[in-house]
Scaffold this motif. Structure first.
Motif: not given
Length: 129
Positions: A8-10, A12-19, A22
Motif C-alpha cells: 500500500q505504501i509503494k 501510494a508513492r507511485r500515485d503521489g498520494t503518500l502524504k 499517512l
C-alpha cells in the motif's frame, strides 16, 4: 497490532498520494486511541489560520513557527510569504477579484509570487474570524 502494508505504501508513492495516506493513518490511529473521531481530524492539510500553511520561505510546516534559515532561531511572527500564501488560499481579493487559490493580478498581469494586495489580508482576517 500494526496496519503497515508495504504494498500500500509503494502504491501510494507511485500515485503521489503518500502524504494523504499517512495523514489518514494518523487520523485512524488517533480515533482508535479515543483522541478524536477520524472524520474530525484534518486530512487535507488546510486550515483557516496562518499556522495551517507551510511557509514557502523557511519551509516550516503546519503548527511550526517560522525560523531563521541560517541558525536555529524561531521568529515571533510568521514570514511575509507565509502570510501571503495564507491570504491567497483563504480569501477573495476585492481589488482584482481573484478567487481563493488564485494569484492576485494588475490588469491581467500576475503579481510576483507570494505577494497579494493589501485588501486581501483584511478579507482573510475577516474570513478566519
Amino acid at each position: 497490532m500494526t496496519d503497515f502494508d508495504p504494498a500500500q505504501i509503494k502504491a501510494a508513492r507511485r500515485d503521489g498520494t503518500l502524504k494523504l495516506l499517512l495523514r489518514q493513518q494518523i487520523a485512524e490511529g488517533k480515533a482508535r486511541l479515543g483522541d478524536t473521531p477520524a472524520k474530525d481530524w484534518p486530512t487535507s492539510g488546510r486550515r483557516r489560520d496562518v499556522n495551517g500553511t507551510t511557509c514557502p520561505h523557511c519551509h516550516a510546516g503546519p503548527d511550526q513557527r517560522c525560523h531563521v534559515l541560517s541558525r536555529d532561531k524561531t521568529l515571533p511572527k510568521p514570514h511575509q510569504q507565509r502570510l501571503a500564501v495564507w491570504a491567497q488560499t483563504v480569501a477573495c481579493c476585492t481589488t482584482c477579484q481573484a478567487a481563493p487559490g488564485q494569484r492576485c493580478h494588475n490588469d491581467n498581469l500576475p503579481l510576483p509570487p507570494n505577494t497579494v494586495h493589501a485588501r486581501r489580508y483584511q478579507e482573510a482576517e475577516e474570513t478566519a474570524a
